[in-house]
Design a protein around this motif. Structure first.
Motif, PDB file in Angstrom:
ATOM      1  N   GLU A  82      27.224  66.108  61.910  1.00  0.00           N
ATOM      2  CA  GLU A  82      27.461  66.264  60.483  1.00  0.00           C
ATOM      3  C   GLU A  82      26.483  67.311  59.951  1.00  0.00           C
ATOM      4  N   ILE A  83      26.939  68.062  58.976  1.00  0.00           N
ATOM      5  CA  ILE A  83      26.079  69.078  58.367  1.00  0.00           C
ATOM      6  C   ILE A  83      26.449  69.166  56.889  1.00  0.00           C
ATOM      7  N   SER A  84      25.463  69.477  56.072  1.00  0.00           N
ATOM      8  CA  SER A  84      25.729  69.653  54.645  1.00  0.00           C
ATOM      9  C   SER A  84      24.963  70.860  54.147  1.00  0.00           C
ATOM     10  N   LYS A  85      25.397  71.372  53.000  1.00  0.00           N
ATOM     11  CA  LYS A  85      24.739  72.512  52.378  1.00  0.00           C
ATOM     12  C   LYS A  85      24.445  72.122  50.942  1.00  0.00           C
ATOM     13  N   GLU A  86      23.183  72.247  50.561  1.00  0.00           N
ATOM     14  CA  GLU A  86      22.757  71.865  49.214  1.00  0.00           C
ATOM     15  C   GLU A  86      23.156  70.425  48.897  1.00  0.00           C
ATOM     16  N   GLY A  87      23.101  69.556  49.919  1.00  0.00           N
ATOM     17  CA  GLY A  87      23.393  68.148  49.726  1.00  0.00           C
ATOM     18  C   GLY A  87      24.880  67.813  49.680  1.00  0.00           C
ATOM     19  N   LYS A  88      25.742  68.813  49.819  1.00  0.00           N
ATOM     20  CA  LYS A  88      27.192  68.587  49.828  1.00  0.00           C
ATOM     21  C   LYS A  88      27.677  68.628  51.266  1.00  0.00           C
ATOM     22  N   GLN A  89      28.166  67.484  51.738  1.00  0.00           N
ATOM     23  CA  GLN A  89      28.583  67.379  53.130  1.00  0.00           C
ATOM     24  C   GLN A  89      29.791  68.258  53.417  1.00  0.00           C
ATOM     25  N   PHE A  90      29.764  68.928  54.557  1.00  0.00           N
ATOM     26  CA  PHE A  90      30.927  69.652  55.035  1.00  0.00           C
ATOM     27  C   PHE A  90      31.960  68.617  55.466  1.00  0.00           C
ATOM     28  N   PHE A  91      33.142  69.059  55.777  1.00  0.00           N
ATOM     29  CA  PHE A  91      34.207  68.147  56.206  1.00  0.00           C
ATOM     30  C   PHE A  91      33.677  67.251  57.328  1.00  0.00           C
ATOM     31  N   PRO A  92      33.811  65.931  57.190  1.00  0.00           N
ATOM     32  CA  PRO A  92      33.271  65.010  58.205  1.00  0.00           C
ATOM     33  C   PRO A  92      33.882  65.254  59.584  1.00  0.00           C
ATOM     34  N   LYS A  93      33.036  65.334  60.595  1.00  0.00           N
ATOM     35  CA  LYS A  93      33.498  65.689  61.939  1.00  0.00           C
ATOM     36  C   LYS A  93      34.460  64.671  62.524  1.00  0.00           C
ATOM     37  N   ASP A  94      34.319  63.404  62.131  1.00  0.00           N
ATOM     38  CA  ASP A  94      35.212  62.383  62.690  1.00  0.00           C
ATOM     39  C   ASP A  94      36.592  62.393  62.038  1.00  0.00           C
ATOM     40  N   ARG A  95      36.811  63.278  61.077  1.00  0.00           N
ATOM     41  CA  ARG A  95      38.111  63.356  60.404  1.00  0.00           C
ATOM     42  C   ARG A  95      38.985  64.505  60.920  1.00  0.00           C
ATOM     43  N   PHE A  96      38.430  65.334  61.799  1.00  0.00           N
ATOM     44  CA  PHE A  96      39.203  66.481  62.280  1.00  0.00           C
ATOM     45  C   PHE A  96      40.487  66.057  62.985  1.00  0.00           C
ATOM     46  N   THR A  97      40.429  65.034  63.803  1.00  0.00           N
ATOM     47  CA  THR A  97      41.615  64.601  64.543  1.00  0.00           C
ATOM     48  C   THR A  97      42.734  64.218  63.583  1.00  0.00           C
ATOM     49  N   THR A  98      42.403  63.425  62.577  1.00  0.00           N
ATOM     50  CA  THR A  98      43.398  63.009  61.590  1.00  0.00           C
ATOM     51  C   THR A  98      43.903  64.203  60.781  1.00  0.00           C
ATOM     52  N   ALA A  99      42.991  65.064  60.376  1.00  0.00           N
ATOM     53  CA  ALA A  99      43.372  66.239  59.587  1.00  0.00           C
ATOM     54  C   ALA A  99      44.278  67.166  60.387  1.00  0.00           C
ATOM     55  N   PHE A 100      43.944  67.400  61.642  1.00  0.00           N
ATOM     56  CA  PHE A 100      44.778  68.264  62.473  1.00  0.00           C
ATOM     57  C   PHE A 100      46.158  67.651  62.691  1.00  0.00           C
ATOM     58  N   ALA A 101      46.227  66.339  62.869  1.00  0.00           N
ATOM     59  CA  ALA A 101      47.524  65.669  63.023  1.00  0.00           C
ATOM     60  C   ALA A 101      48.360  65.847  61.757  1.00  0.00           C
TER      61      ALA A 101
END
Length: 125
Positions: A82-101
Protein backbone atom coordinates in the motif's frame (compact mmCIF):
# COMPACT_ATOMS: atom_id res chain seq x y z
CA UNK A 1 4.90 20.90 -5.86
CA UNK A 2 6.29 18.67 -3.13
CA UNK A 3 4.70 15.31 -2.42
CA UNK A 4 5.19 13.16 0.63
CA UNK A 5 4.73 9.48 -0.06
CA UNK A 6 3.89 7.14 2.80
CA UNK A 7 5.46 3.81 1.99
CA UNK A 8 6.30 2.04 5.27
CA UNK A 9 8.40 -0.69 3.63
CA UNK A 10 10.17 1.76 1.29
CA UNK A 11 9.40 -0.58 -1.61
CA UNK A 12 8.63 2.38 -3.86
CA UNK A 13 10.28 5.27 -2.06
CA UNK A 14 13.83 6.20 -1.15
CA UNK A 15 14.07 5.98 2.67
CA UNK A 16 16.47 8.96 2.74
CA UNK A 17 14.51 11.38 0.56
CA UNK A 18 10.97 9.98 0.66
CA UNK A 19 10.57 10.40 -3.09
CA UNK A 20 9.74 7.63 -5.53
CA UNK A 21 12.59 5.31 -6.48
CA UNK A 22 13.38 5.95 -10.12
CA UNK A 23 15.65 4.62 -12.84
CA UNK A 24 17.67 7.84 -13.00
CA UNK A 25 18.31 7.78 -9.22
CA UNK A 26 17.02 11.35 -8.95
CA UNK A 27 16.72 12.41 -5.31
CA UNK A 28 15.13 15.81 -5.86
CA UNK A 29 11.33 15.88 -6.25
CA UNK A 30 11.28 18.85 -8.62
CA UNK A 31 13.89 17.24 -10.90
CA UNK A 32 12.01 13.94 -10.81
CA UNK A 33 8.77 15.68 -11.75
CA UNK A 34 10.42 17.30 -14.79
CA UNK A 35 12.16 14.05 -15.74
CA UNK A 36 8.89 12.12 -15.46
CA UNK A 37 6.89 14.72 -17.40
CA UNK A 38 9.38 14.85 -20.28
CA UNK A 39 9.64 11.08 -20.60
CA UNK A 40 5.93 10.40 -20.25
CA UNK A 41 5.09 13.14 -22.78
CA UNK A 42 7.41 11.49 -25.31
CA UNK A 43 5.88 8.06 -24.67
CA UNK A 44 2.37 9.53 -24.85
CA UNK A 45 3.15 10.89 -28.31
CA UNK A 46 4.24 7.38 -29.32
CA UNK A 47 0.92 5.99 -28.11
CA UNK A 48 -0.92 8.66 -30.06
CA UNK A 49 0.91 7.62 -33.24
CA UNK A 50 0.67 3.88 -32.52
CA UNK A 51 -2.11 3.16 -30.00
CA UNK A 52 -2.18 0.02 -27.89
CA UNK A 53 -5.37 -1.89 -28.59
CA UNK A 54 -7.42 -2.47 -25.43
CA UNK A 55 -7.97 -6.21 -25.14
CA UNK A 56 -8.77 -6.32 -21.45
CA UNK A 57 -7.92 -4.76 -18.11
CA UNK A 58 -4.38 -6.16 -18.29
CA UNK A 59 -3.83 -3.81 -21.24
CA UNK A 60 -3.94 -0.95 -18.74
CA UNK A 61 -0.73 -2.33 -17.27
CA UNK A 62 0.79 -2.40 -20.77
CA UNK A 63 -0.12 1.27 -21.22
CA UNK A 64 1.27 2.17 -17.80
CA UNK A 65 4.49 0.31 -18.61
CA UNK A 66 4.82 2.09 -21.94
CA UNK A 67 4.27 5.52 -20.40
CA UNK A 68 6.53 5.13 -17.36
CA UNK A 69 9.16 2.63 -18.60
CA UNK A 70 11.92 5.25 -18.68
CA UNK A 71 11.20 6.46 -15.15
CA UNK A 72 10.25 3.56 -12.86
CA UNK A 73 11.35 -0.09 -12.74
CA UNK A 74 7.90 -1.05 -11.50
CA UNK A 75 6.07 0.50 -14.45
CA UNK A 76 3.29 -1.77 -15.66
CA UNK A 77 3.22 -3.89 -12.51
CA UNK A 78 0.56 -4.09 -9.84
CA UNK A 79 1.84 -2.61 -6.59
CA UNK A 80 3.00 -5.07 -3.95
CA UNK A 81 2.42 -2.73 -0.99
CA UNK A 82 0.00 0.00 0.00
CA UNK A 83 1.19 3.52 -0.70
CA UNK A 84 -0.29 6.96 -0.18
CA UNK A 85 0.57 10.51 -1.14
CA UNK A 86 -0.10 13.38 1.24
CA UNK A 87 -2.09 10.95 3.40
CA UNK A 88 -4.41 9.96 0.53
CA UNK A 89 -4.18 6.25 -0.16
CA UNK A 90 -3.64 5.11 -3.72
CA UNK A 91 -5.99 2.44 -5.05
CA UNK A 92 -5.82 -0.46 -2.54
CA UNK A 93 -3.63 -3.26 -3.89
CA UNK A 94 -6.02 -6.00 -2.80
CA UNK A 95 -8.76 -4.50 -5.00
CA UNK A 96 -6.95 -4.83 -8.34
CA UNK A 97 -8.31 -8.32 -9.02
CA UNK A 98 -11.90 -7.20 -8.51
CA UNK A 99 -11.37 -3.97 -10.44
CA UNK A 100 -9.78 -5.76 -13.38
CA UNK A 101 -12.64 -8.29 -13.45
CA UNK A 102 -15.13 -5.41 -13.53
CA UNK A 103 -13.25 -3.63 -16.33
CA UNK A 104 -13.12 -6.90 -18.29
CA UNK A 105 -16.90 -7.26 -17.87
CA UNK A 106 -17.42 -3.72 -19.21
CA UNK A 107 -15.22 -4.50 -22.21
CA UNK A 108 -17.16 -7.74 -22.83
CA UNK A 109 -20.46 -5.81 -22.73
CA UNK A 110 -19.07 -3.21 -25.12
CA UNK A 111 -18.04 -5.94 -27.54
CA UNK A 112 -21.64 -7.20 -27.62
CA UNK A 113 -22.88 -3.87 -28.95
CA UNK A 114 -23.45 -3.83 -32.70
CA UNK A 115 -20.80 -1.93 -34.64
CA UNK A 116 -23.43 0.51 -35.93
CA UNK A 117 -24.44 1.34 -32.35
CA UNK A 118 -20.81 1.78 -31.28
CA UNK A 119 -20.48 4.75 -33.64
CA UNK A 120 -23.17 6.55 -31.63
CA UNK A 121 -21.35 5.81 -28.38
CA UNK A 122 -18.06 7.11 -29.80
CA UNK A 123 -19.73 10.34 -30.98
CA UNK A 124 -21.03 11.01 -27.47
CA UNK A 125 -17.54 11.06 -25.99
Amino acid sequence: MRYKYLDPDHSYTNPKTGILRNLANIENQEFLTVFENLNVARRLEELYLKPIKIKGAETLLDIHKHLFQDVYAWAGKIRSVEISKEGKQFFPKDRFTTAFAYIDSLIAEYRKIKKTDKKGIEMMQ
